[in-house]
Design a protein around this motif. Structure first.
Motif, PDB file in Angstrom:
ATOM      1  N   TYR A  78     -70.609 -26.709  31.028  1.00 18.94           N
ATOM      2  CA  TYR A  78     -70.535 -28.153  31.209  1.00 18.94           C
ATOM      3  C   TYR A  78     -69.089 -28.520  31.540  1.00 18.94           C
ATOM      4  CZ  TYR A  78     -75.225 -28.614  29.150  1.00 18.94           C
ATOM      5  OH  TYR A  78     -76.569 -28.532  28.896  1.00 18.94           O
ATOM      6  N   ASN A  79     -68.863 -29.757  31.894  1.00 20.40           N
ATOM      7  CA  ASN A  79     -67.540 -30.207  32.307  1.00 20.40           C
ATOM      8  C   ASN A  79     -66.474 -29.806  31.287  1.00 20.40           C
ATOM      9  OD1 ASN A  79     -65.306 -32.481  32.243  1.00 20.40           O
ATOM     10  ND2 ASN A  79     -66.149 -32.448  34.316  1.00 20.40           N
ATOM     11  N   ARG A  80     -65.480 -29.043  31.745  1.00 23.23           N
ATOM     12  CA  ARG A  80     -64.462 -28.496  30.849  1.00 23.23           C
ATOM     13  C   ARG A  80     -63.679 -29.596  30.143  1.00 23.23           C
ATOM     14  NH1 ARG A  80     -64.157 -24.137  28.079  1.00 23.23           N
ATOM     15  NH2 ARG A  80     -63.443 -25.519  26.435  1.00 23.23           N
ATOM     16  N   ALA A  81     -63.365 -30.649  30.868  1.00 22.88           N
ATOM     17  CA  ALA A  81     -62.589 -31.737  30.269  1.00 22.88           C
ATOM     18  C   ALA A  81     -63.375 -32.401  29.143  1.00 22.88           C
ATOM     19  CB  ALA A  81     -62.232 -32.769  31.336  1.00 22.88           C
ATOM     20  N   ASP A  82     -64.693 -32.575  29.335  1.00 24.88           N
ATOM     21  CA  ASP A  82     -65.523 -33.179  28.292  1.00 24.88           C
ATOM     22  C   ASP A  82     -65.591 -32.288  27.061  1.00 24.88           C
ATOM     23  OD1 ASP A  82     -66.041 -35.345  29.897  1.00 24.88           O
ATOM     24  OD2 ASP A  82     -67.972 -34.606  30.619  1.00 24.88           O
ATOM     25  N   ILE A  83     -65.662 -30.975  27.287  1.00 28.15           N
ATOM     26  CA  ILE A  83     -65.677 -30.037  26.156  1.00 28.15           C
ATOM     27  C   ILE A  83     -64.369 -30.117  25.386  1.00 28.15           C
ATOM     28  CG2 ILE A  83     -65.798 -27.605  25.487  1.00 28.15           C
ATOM     29  CD1 ILE A  83     -67.584 -27.131  27.944  1.00 28.15           C
ATOM     30  N   ASP A  84     -63.249 -30.113  26.127  1.00 28.85           N
ATOM     31  CA  ASP A  84     -61.933 -30.182  25.486  1.00 28.85           C
ATOM     32  C   ASP A  84     -61.748 -31.494  24.734  1.00 28.85           C
ATOM     33  OD1 ASP A  84     -61.336 -27.699  26.473  1.00 28.85           O
ATOM     34  OD2 ASP A  84     -60.229 -28.442  28.224  1.00 28.85           O
ATOM     35  N   GLU A  85     -62.343 -32.563  25.242  1.00 27.58           N
ATOM     36  CA  GLU A  85     -62.271 -33.860  24.562  1.00 27.58           C
ATOM     37  C   GLU A  85     -63.024 -33.845  23.236  1.00 27.58           C
ATOM     38  OE1 GLU A  85     -61.016 -36.953  25.261  1.00 27.58           O
ATOM     39  OE2 GLU A  85     -59.950 -36.392  27.087  1.00 27.58           O
ATOM     40  N   GLY A  86     -63.920 -32.874  23.073  1.00 24.12           N
ATOM     41  CA  GLY A  86     -64.725 -32.819  21.857  1.00 24.12           C
ATOM     42  C   GLY A  86     -66.029 -33.577  21.962  1.00 24.12           C
ATOM     43  N   LEU A  87     -66.390 -33.970  23.189  1.00 28.55           N
ATOM     44  CA  LEU A  87     -67.581 -34.796  23.365  1.00 28.55           C
ATOM     45  C   LEU A  87     -68.870 -34.051  23.044  1.00 28.55           C
ATOM     46  CD1 LEU A  87     -66.738 -36.821  26.609  1.00 28.55           C
ATOM     47  CD2 LEU A  87     -66.249 -37.349  24.209  1.00 28.55           C
ATOM     48  N   TYR A  88     -68.831 -32.723  23.114  1.00 26.23           N
ATOM     49  CA  TYR A  88     -70.042 -31.961  22.821  1.00 26.23           C
ATOM     50  C   TYR A  88     -70.057 -31.438  21.382  1.00 26.23           C
ATOM     51  CZ  TYR A  88     -71.324 -32.122  27.723  1.00 26.23           C
ATOM     52  OH  TYR A  88     -71.700 -32.558  28.977  1.00 26.23           O
ATOM     53  N   GLY A  89     -69.131 -31.934  20.568  1.00 27.70           N
ATOM     54  CA  GLY A  89     -69.077 -31.479  19.191  1.00 27.70           C
ATOM     55  C   GLY A  89     -69.514 -32.488  18.158  1.00 27.70           C
ATOM     56  N   TYR A  90     -69.237 -33.779  18.403  1.00 26.95           N
ATOM     57  CA  TYR A  90     -69.418 -34.749  17.323  1.00 26.95           C
ATOM     58  C   TYR A  90     -70.878 -35.067  17.021  1.00 26.95           C
ATOM     59  CZ  TYR A  90     -70.070 -38.582  20.729  1.00 26.95           C
ATOM     60  OH  TYR A  90     -70.535 -39.403  21.734  1.00 26.95           O
ATOM     61  N   ASN A  91     -71.720 -35.185  18.058  1.00 27.49           N
ATOM     62  CA  ASN A  91     -73.134 -35.449  17.790  1.00 27.49           C
ATOM     63  C   ASN A  91     -73.806 -34.290  17.049  1.00 27.49           C
ATOM     64  OD1 ASN A  91     -74.372 -38.090  18.812  1.00 27.49           O
ATOM     65  ND2 ASN A  91     -73.045 -37.537  20.517  1.00 27.49           N
ATOM     66  N   PRO A  92     -73.640 -33.041  17.506  1.00 31.67           N
ATOM     67  CA  PRO A  92     -74.215 -31.927  16.757  1.00 31.67           C
ATOM     68  C   PRO A  92     -73.683 -31.815  15.329  1.00 31.67           C
ATOM     69  CG  PRO A  92     -73.627 -31.226  18.966  1.00 31.67           C
ATOM     70  CD  PRO A  92     -73.053 -32.591  18.779  1.00 31.67           C
ATOM     71  N   MET A  93     -72.397 -32.128  15.134  1.00 26.86           N
ATOM     72  CA  MET A  93     -71.844 -32.074  13.782  1.00 26.86           C
ATOM     73  C   MET A  93     -72.497 -33.121  12.885  1.00 26.86           C
ATOM     74  SD  MET A  93     -67.904 -32.333  12.459  1.00 26.86           S
ATOM     75  CE  MET A  93     -67.516 -31.994  10.738  1.00 26.86           C
TER      76      MET A  93
END
Length: 299
Positions: A78-93
């Motif tokens: 997925y978009n590297r910048a979005d991953i680095d922003e943490g956008l794919y971490g907070y909902n699953p957490m």
């Protein structure tokens, strides 16, 4: 979160050429901090510490969700910048923390959490591709579905939630428990850690969050919510998130934050009266509404 994330993170500035594992670790910390709409390793560490101080099972559940979501986004490129922003971490957490809050820990619950975290990651990706301000919608959607499925099939034993409020209105208790309840923590220490991290990282965000909590107390008292219930912080966390979504140095942002926090509190009160679990849905709906009105007003 992807509505108005703060992007000034000293850790990223000091790591000129991070290695893949460093990138992943930083993305994980940013995923934690995005729960409070910040991009900060400091806030990320504080989020983990706050949850750990209140509940080891919820810490493990949140960590499982955080790692799962970030790892899936990385593997699927997925978009590297979005991953680095943490956008794919907070909902699953949030998904993992919630499931380990509402249900007793078991190997099956771990598997369910991994699947649910993956589903929230996919949903967020779909919303980002459509330029929708997802906020915590993937978390709410997936968690409510998972709760209904687990209860219907008896996949895990429920974990009853105690009422933690004091008998009379306690400003300190209601303030810090409201911050703690952002991550399902019913202890003041977690709230102190969360608020202190916000204050150290971005004082204006801490100020806005405090205003949101104050708005929630005023509204709940006006509509007749008991002191004991106000003290639990359960009526304040959505208002806090609303204000964090608009935390900028302007009168327009301040007015928007107060309106959103007020609406979120009223929605929370109505849901509570109906006996419905809505998690952070009042935050989502109120923030979307104020953003939409503001956009139309600007046009």
């Amino acid at each position: 979160m992807n509505s108005n994330p703060d992007t000034d993170d000293p850790l990223v500035q000091h790591v000129s050429r991070p290695q893949p594992m460093q990138n992943f670790a930083i993305a994980l910390l940013h995923g934690c901090s995005q729960i409070f709409l910040q991009r900060s390793a400091l806030v990320g560490v504080a989020t983990l510490m706050g949850v750990l101080s209140g509940s080891v099972p919820m810490f493990l559940g949140g960590l499982i969700g955080l790692v799962t979501g970030t790892l899936i986004a990385t593997v699927l490129r997925y978009n590297r910048a979005d991953i680095d922003e943490g956008l794919y971490g907070y909902n699953p957490m949030l998904v993992g923390t919630a499931l380990f809050c509402f249900f007793d820990t078991s190997p099956l619950l771990v598997g369910i959490t991994v699947v649910a975290a993956g589903a929230s990651t996919w949903l967020l990706h779909a919303l980002l591709n459509r330029h929708v301000p997802a906020l915590t919608l993937p978390f709410v959607t997936v968690t409510l579905f998972a709760i209904e499925l687990i209860n219907a099939l008896g996949l895990a034993d429920p974990n009853p939630q105690p009422l933690v409020g004091a008998g009379e209105l306690n400003p300190h208790s209601s303030f810090f428990l409201s911050f703690g309840q952002v991550m399902f923590q019913d202890n003041m220490l977690a709230g102190v850690i969360f608020f202190a991290a916000l204050l150290a990282h971005k004082p204006v965000a801490a100020l806005f969050a405090a205003v949101g909590m104050f708005c929630s107390v005023v509204i709940t008292m006006l509509v007749g919510i008991s002191d004991t219930q106000v003290n639990t912080g359960l009526f304040g966390f959505s208002a806090i998130l609303c204000c964090l979504a608009f935390a900028e140095r302007s009168w327009y942002a301040a007015i928007s934050a107060v309106i959103a926090a007020t609406l979120a509190t009223l929605f929370t009160v109505m849901a509570h009266s109906a006996g419905v679990v809505v998690l952070t849905l009042p935050f989502i709906v109120s923030t979307w509404f104020v953003m939409s009105v503001g956009k139309r007003w600007g046009q």
